[in-house]
Write an enzyme that holds these catalytic residues in place. Structure first.
Site, PDB file in Angstrom:
ATOM      1  N   ARG A  30       0.583  -1.255   0.134  1.00 15.63           N
ATOM      2  CA  ARG A  30      -0.190   0.031  -0.024  1.00 15.63           C
ATOM      3  C   ARG A  30       0.843   1.252  -0.018  1.00 15.63           C
ATOM      4  NH1 ARG A  30      -4.650  -1.960   4.192  1.00 15.63           N
ATOM      5  NH2 ARG A  30      -6.144  -3.169   2.567  1.00 15.63           N
ATOM      6  N   GLU A  42      -1.578  -9.425  -4.638  1.00 17.17           N
ATOM      7  CA  GLU A  42      -2.719 -10.234  -4.894  1.00 17.17           C
ATOM      8  C   GLU A  42      -2.346 -11.536  -5.123  1.00 17.17           C
ATOM      9  OE1 GLU A  42      -5.367  -9.200  -3.740  1.00 17.17           O
ATOM     10  OE2 GLU A  42      -5.142  -7.139  -3.526  1.00 17.17           O
ATOM     11  N   GLN A  47      -5.018 -17.467  -0.704  1.00 17.24           N
ATOM     12  CA  GLN A  47      -4.819 -18.514   0.204  1.00 17.24           C
ATOM     13  C   GLN A  47      -3.775 -18.307   1.367  1.00 17.24           C
ATOM     14  OE1 GLN A  47      -5.501 -19.423  -2.954  1.00 17.24           O
ATOM     15  NE2 GLN A  47      -7.538 -19.923  -2.430  1.00 17.24           N
ATOM     16  N   LEU A  85       5.620 -20.883   0.666  1.00 16.86           N
ATOM     17  CA  LEU A  85       4.455 -20.088   0.686  1.00 16.86           C
ATOM     18  C   LEU A  85       3.613 -20.876   0.013  1.00 16.86           C
ATOM     19  CD1 LEU A  85       4.014 -16.894   1.212  1.00 16.86           C
ATOM     20  CD2 LEU A  85       4.669 -16.536  -1.298  1.00 16.86           C
ATOM     21  N   TYR A 125     -11.124 -12.825  -9.554  1.00 14.95           N
ATOM     22  CA  TYR A 125     -10.988 -12.001  -8.166  1.00 14.95           C
ATOM     23  C   TYR A 125      -9.855 -11.131  -8.583  1.00 14.95           C
ATOM     24  CZ  TYR A 125      -8.563 -10.384  -4.295  1.00 14.95           C
ATOM     25  OH  TYR A 125      -7.991  -9.627  -3.381  1.00 14.95           O
ATOM     26  N   ASP A 143     -13.304 -11.842  -3.017  1.00 16.76           N
ATOM     27  CA  ASP A 143     -12.590 -13.036  -2.472  1.00 16.76           C
ATOM     28  C   ASP A 143     -13.597 -13.577  -1.318  1.00 16.76           C
ATOM     29  OD1 ASP A 143     -12.199 -11.242  -0.516  1.00 16.76           O
ATOM     30  OD2 ASP A 143     -10.038 -11.306  -0.153  1.00 16.76           O
ATOM     31  N   CYS A 197     -14.846  -8.477  10.604  1.00 19.63           N
ATOM     32  CA  CYS A 197     -15.940  -9.585  10.219  1.00 19.63           C
ATOM     33  C   CYS A 197     -15.068 -10.881   9.963  1.00 19.63           C
ATOM     34  CB  CYS A 197     -16.659  -8.910   9.028  1.00 19.63           C
ATOM     35  SG  CYS A 197     -18.531  -9.918   8.800  1.00 19.63           S
ATOM     36  N   CYS A 204     -18.526  -7.894  16.322  1.00 19.46           N
ATOM     37  CA  CYS A 204     -19.490  -6.748  15.812  1.00 19.46           C
ATOM     38  C   CYS A 204     -19.499  -5.292  16.421  1.00 19.46           C
ATOM     39  CB  CYS A 204     -20.798  -7.505  15.738  1.00 19.46           C
ATOM     40  SG  CYS A 204     -20.990  -8.940  14.823  1.00 19.46           S
ATOM     41  N   CYS A 207     -17.878  -2.760  14.614  1.00 19.83           N
ATOM     42  CA  CYS A 207     -18.220  -2.745  13.182  1.00 19.83           C
ATOM     43  C   CYS A 207     -18.850  -1.638  12.778  1.00 19.83           C
ATOM     44  CB  CYS A 207     -19.051  -3.930  12.699  1.00 19.83           C
ATOM     45  SG  CYS A 207     -19.388  -4.190  10.938  1.00 19.83           S
ATOM     46  N   CYS A 213     -26.706  -4.376   9.679  1.00 17.16           N
ATOM     47  CA  CYS A 213     -26.363  -5.680   9.326  1.00 17.16           C
ATOM     48  C   CYS A 213     -27.417  -6.799   9.540  1.00 17.16           C
ATOM     49  CB  CYS A 213     -25.097  -5.967  10.066  1.00 17.16           C
ATOM     50  SG  CYS A 213     -24.389  -7.769   9.729  1.00 17.16           S
ATOM     51  N   SER A 318      -4.141 -30.158   0.620  1.00 14.81           N
ATOM     52  CA  SER A 318      -5.624 -29.958   0.563  1.00 14.81           C
ATOM     53  C   SER A 318      -6.226 -31.422   0.355  1.00 14.81           C
ATOM     54  CB  SER A 318      -6.190 -28.772  -0.220  1.00 14.81           C
ATOM     55  OG  SER A 318      -5.244 -27.835  -0.400  1.00 14.81           O
TER      56      SER A 318
END
Length: 412
Positions: A30, A42, A47, A85, A125, A143, A197, A204, A207, A213, A318
């Site tokens: 950023r 990105e 994951q 990674l 995405y 995502d 969230c 909450c 939030c 919500c 996985s």
DNA sequence: AAGACGGGGGC
DNA sequence: GCCCCAGTCTT
């Protein structure tokens, strides 16, 4: 409060942007508006958690500061910087896409949704993330965080594992992006999912959009989103060989490179094989397992004597769970006190370079190699220093590191 | 639509 | 130790 009204939507977008301007984290990607850096981040963040990605991201941009540098780098270097990674096809696809960008777009990420979507490793995405974050284009970037936030706020009970749900969420996001604010809005949506969230025990009370919500008002915040569970990985018992070299290979370990496609493609590993018959996942006695693996190694041109059981290790993917039994071996020197064909081949080259007559050696090499086949392509004897350039899956990295920390003796 | 594809973190 | 996290490509 009626659900899903225009007011509920406007409130959401306005308060979310306001919250983000106060709460956004200072993250390495950023700090630039470099589309290449946004892109790398990105891909890495797929994951993978932010805290894990940060050091990888910093090392990656230090080594590959531009798309051209990445495109021209040896694949081995890219894989090494991705080591640990996971999902290594991300790294290979990222480099392949860098080459595409050099070829097709002059080395600059194109400010064009269709062109970005056509790059390797970039799906719906990541296309939306790059177009919105880097170019402020009003594209959705949906995502898991975004689906969780939206499914709660708008009380959407569709299974988020279904493709149709993502399409629904994308059209919803298009209607939520405030004019000219796509970059901040998409990042804000994901930031809320990451910080407030959260999947379990959402915060909450902190939030910014709690009061409208729908999920919270219905007491459903803990049970959304609806998500079908993944099926458990299949068990796979395997025998692993930790082979200490002898003679000229003393202090080295035998490793091999995996095939170019499939699981852990082109990464290095200790030799291993399935223990027991296909589909069998019961116990396998050590003696037959060690002997069977020794035969496997012999077929690869390595004569090794079983020494002992070292330890167990686990590695979960996985879809597969490896149950590894690691055995230590000692390379058997070939007759004549030589360590094998590879060593003789190396000596032969040395002789050429010094100008000595190689004829006798060549004959000896031929004789040796008949009794002791040359190591096939893909196998290598490595020293500890080779670990700096070769990429290993985590489980083998740990085993080899442990070995070099405490060779021979009391491993584990 | 379903399977392949890694590794880490929370509790 | 057990459960959760989920983008893209291939088939």
């Amino acid at each position: 409060m009626p659900t899903n009204t225009l007011e509920q939507k406007r409130y959401f977008s306005f308060e979310l942007l306001n919250w983000y301007s106060r709460s956004k984290r200072d993250l390495p990607w950023r700090r630039h508006r470099n589309p290449f850096y946004i892109w790398i981040s990105e891909i890495m963040l797929q994951q993978t958690r932010v805290d894990t990605v940060i050091p990888y991201f910093n090392r990656f941009i230090a080594r590959f500061p531009t798309i051209e540098v990445l495109a021209e780098a040896p694949e081995e270097d890219v894989l090494k910087l991705w080591e640990g990674l996971g999902y290594y096809s991300r790294a290979r696809n990222l480099q392949a896409a860098a080459k595409q960008v050099v070829e097709l777009h002059g080395g600059q990420v194109p400010d064009d949704t269709q062109a970005v979507a056509a790059l390797k490793g970039i799906g719906p995405y990541t296309t939306g993330a790059i177009m919105s974050i880097a170019f402020n284009r009003p594209e959705p970037a949906v995502d898991g965080n975004v689906m969780r936030v939206l499914s709660r706020y708008f009380l959407i009970e569709e299974d988020i594992m279904k493709g149709s749900t993502r399409a629904h969420m994308e059209s919803l996001v298009r209607g939520l992006i405030p004019e000219g604010r796509a970059s901040d809005f998409n990042q804000a949506l994901m930031e809320l999912g990451a910080l407030v969230c959260t999947p379990k025990s959402p915060q909450c009370l902190t939030c910014p959009v709690m009061v409208h919500c729908s999920g919270r008002l219905a007491g459903r915040e803990e049970t959304l989103p609806v998500k079908t569970k993944a099926k458990p990985p299949r068990l796979e018992p395997r025998s692993v060989a930790l082979i200490e070299g002898s003679g000229a290979n003393a202090g080295r370990l035998l490793v091999r490179q995996r095939p170019a496609k499939g699981l852990l493609a082109r990464m290095w590993e200790l030799p291993h094989e399935l223990a027991g018959p296909e589909g069998y996942n019961g116990p396998v006695p050590d003696e037959p397992a060690m002997d069977h693996l020794a035969a496997h190694l012999l077929a690869a041109g390595v004569s090794a004597r079983p020494v002992r059981f070292v330890r167990e290790a686990e590695h979960t993917f996985s879809h597969i769970h490896w149950n590894l039994r690691v055995f230590q071996y000692e390379e058997l020197a070939s007759p004549g006190g030589k360590a094998g064909g590879q060593t003789l081949a190396a000596e032969q080259r040395t002789d050429y370079s010094t100008g000595a007559k190689p004829d006798a050696l060549i004959a000896l090499v031929a004789q040796e190699e008949q009794a002791h086949p040359v190591l096939p392509a893909g196998y290598r004897w490595i020293s500890e220093a080779d670990m700096d350039t070769m990429a290993f899956p985590k489980v083998f990295l740990d085993l080899i590191t442990e070995y070099y920390a405490n060779p021979k003796g009391t491993l584990a």
